[in-house]
Design an enzyme around this catalytic site. Sequence first.
Site, PDB file in Angstrom:
ATOM      1  N   CYS A   1      12.431  82.209  76.415  1.00 50.48           N
ATOM      2  CA  CYS A   1      12.730  82.044  77.843  1.00 50.48           C
ATOM      3  C   CYS A   1      11.636  82.792  78.581  1.00 50.48           C
ATOM      4  O   CYS A   1      11.317  83.938  78.225  1.00 50.48           O
ATOM      5  CB  CYS A   1      14.103  82.625  78.169  1.00 50.48           C
ATOM      6  SG  CYS A   1      14.420  82.783  79.945  1.00 50.48           S
ATOM      7  N   THR A   2      11.064  82.166  79.604  1.00 52.22           N
ATOM      8  CA  THR A   2       9.892  82.765  80.256  1.00 52.22           C
ATOM      9  C   THR A   2      10.238  84.002  81.091  1.00 52.22           C
ATOM     10  O   THR A   2       9.341  84.728  81.518  1.00 52.22           O
ATOM     11  CB  THR A   2       9.174  81.722  81.126  1.00 52.22           C
ATOM     12  OG1 THR A   2      10.126  81.141  82.031  1.00 52.22           O
ATOM     13  CG2 THR A   2       8.553  80.639  80.263  1.00 52.22           C
TER      14      THR A   2
ATOM     15  N   CYS B   1       9.210  76.775  81.989  1.00 53.95           N
ATOM     16  CA  CYS B   1      10.638  77.061  81.775  1.00 53.95           C
ATOM     17  C   CYS B   1      11.054  76.324  80.505  1.00 53.95           C
ATOM     18  O   CYS B   1      10.946  75.084  80.442  1.00 53.95           O
ATOM     19  CB  CYS B   1      11.424  76.552  82.985  1.00 53.95           C
ATOM     20  SG  CYS B   1      13.214  76.713  82.826  1.00 53.95           S
ATOM     21  N   ASN B   2      11.487  77.055  79.501  1.00 57.10           N
ATOM     22  CA  ASN B   2      11.906  76.430  78.239  1.00 57.10           C
ATOM     23  C   ASN B   2      13.102  75.498  78.462  1.00 57.10           C
ATOM     24  O   ASN B   2      13.194  74.429  77.856  1.00 57.10           O
ATOM     25  CB  ASN B   2      12.322  77.511  77.229  1.00 57.10           C
ATOM     26  CG  ASN B   2      11.157  78.363  76.766  1.00 57.10           C
ATOM     27  OD1 ASN B   2      10.601  78.133  75.704  1.00 57.10           O
ATOM     28  ND2 ASN B   2      10.771  79.350  77.549  1.00 57.10           N
ATOM     29  N   THR B   3      14.020  75.927  79.331  1.00 61.03           N
ATOM     30  CA  THR B   3      15.250  75.162  79.568  1.00 61.03           C
ATOM     31  C   THR B   3      14.919  73.816  80.228  1.00 61.03           C
ATOM     32  O   THR B   3      15.373  72.764  79.769  1.00 61.03           O
ATOM     33  CB  THR B   3      16.199  75.991  80.466  1.00 61.03           C
ATOM     34  OG1 THR B   3      16.342  77.290  79.878  1.00 61.03           O
ATOM     35  CG2 THR B   3      17.555  75.347  80.573  1.00 61.03           C
TER      36      THR B   3
ATOM     37  N   SER C   1      12.853  77.990  86.823  1.00 63.15           N
ATOM     38  CA  SER C   1      14.151  78.130  87.491  1.00 63.15           C
ATOM     39  C   SER C   1      14.162  79.348  88.416  1.00 63.15           C
ATOM     40  O   SER C   1      15.085  79.522  89.202  1.00 63.15           O
ATOM     41  CB  SER C   1      15.246  78.302  86.454  1.00 63.15           C
ATOM     42  OG  SER C   1      15.035  79.501  85.731  1.00 63.15           O
TER      43      SER C   1
HETATM   44  N1  DGL Z   1      12.823  80.898  82.522  1.00 67.08           N
HETATM   45  C1  DGL Z   1      13.821  79.943  82.099  1.00 67.08           C
HETATM   46  C2  DGL Z   1      13.523  79.515  80.648  1.00 67.08           C
HETATM   47  O1  DGL Z   1      12.424  79.694  80.168  1.00 67.08           O
HETATM   48  C3  DGL Z   1      15.182  80.509  82.340  1.00 67.08           C
HETATM   49  C4  DGL Z   1      16.226  79.455  82.489  1.00 67.08           C
HETATM   50  C5  DGL Z   1      17.422  79.848  83.306  1.00 67.08           C
HETATM   51  O2  DGL Z   1      17.321  79.876  84.529  1.00 67.08           O
HETATM   52  O3  DGL Z   1      18.500  80.062  82.715  1.00 67.08           O
HETATM   53  O4  DGL Z   1      14.352  78.945  79.977  1.00 67.08           O
END
Ligand code: DGL
Length: 260
Positions: free
Chosen positions: A186-187, A75-77, A13
């Site tokens: 979250c990365t 990205c985990n999300t 993201s």
């Molecule tokens: N780096 C994204 C993750 O790992 C962040 C998500 C976001 O933009 O809220 O979830």
Amino acid sequence: MRTEDKPVGFFDSGVGGISVLREAVELLPKEDFVYFGDSGNAPYGTKTVEEVRKLTFDAVDFLLSKNVKAVVVACNTATSAAIEDLRSEYCDMPIIGIEPALKPAVEFSRKGKILIMATPMTLAEKKFSSLMRKYEEEAEIQPLPCPGLVELIESGVTDGPLVEDYLRRKLEPFLESGIAAVVLGCTHYPFIKGSLNRVLKKDTPIIDGSQGTAKQLKRELTRHGILNRRNNRQMIEIFNSSDDPKLISLSHRLLESKGE
Ligand code: DGL
């Protein structure tokens, strides 16, 4: 062009996925990489699942236009919102996702709660509920949604009083009773590890899934027979959906930063 000579695509993201990219760059020095950060639409973690799914497909289409041979959804999300749909749509290509690294945290078997810091969406999605169910008998797991933290990191703030105050407010309620480990789900969060270390008691393990994801990428490239074995000049290209040029320089700064 032979498939093995094509680059690996990375997506997040925003700038967070760079924490996974820097592990992959080190583990796979003969691979070229194309990174796409969707900072123009960040944060994802407070959007609806449908919105994130659409943005994720758009990002993968962008990477495919750059001729990638595999995609890492760093990205985990986005992984929790779209990984299954992506794999059924692009079934010929390796697609690697990321999820909170709960297993190693449980294996530490330390006393206290395991805190999972992640975006509200990651923690609300069924992918996380089934991960949590797997370990809830063995450990006390405490999900800790951290809205607002991604925005700080996207603005280039990875250290200092703003980050430390945020973390102190979040972690204070658990410091007294004991924290077994903190999982960075979250990365973006590996970039604030320095501040986190200052807020936590000494020796509290902080775990993130970036190394595991880089290793999984290597296994998948090997399994598909598309590992690059002969490239001696690694190339890394970084794109961002935001028109603010600072995001590209921030991405390069984070890529050069050390993991600790
Ligand atoms: N780096 C994204 C993750 O790992 C962040 C998500 C976001 O933009 O809220 O979830």
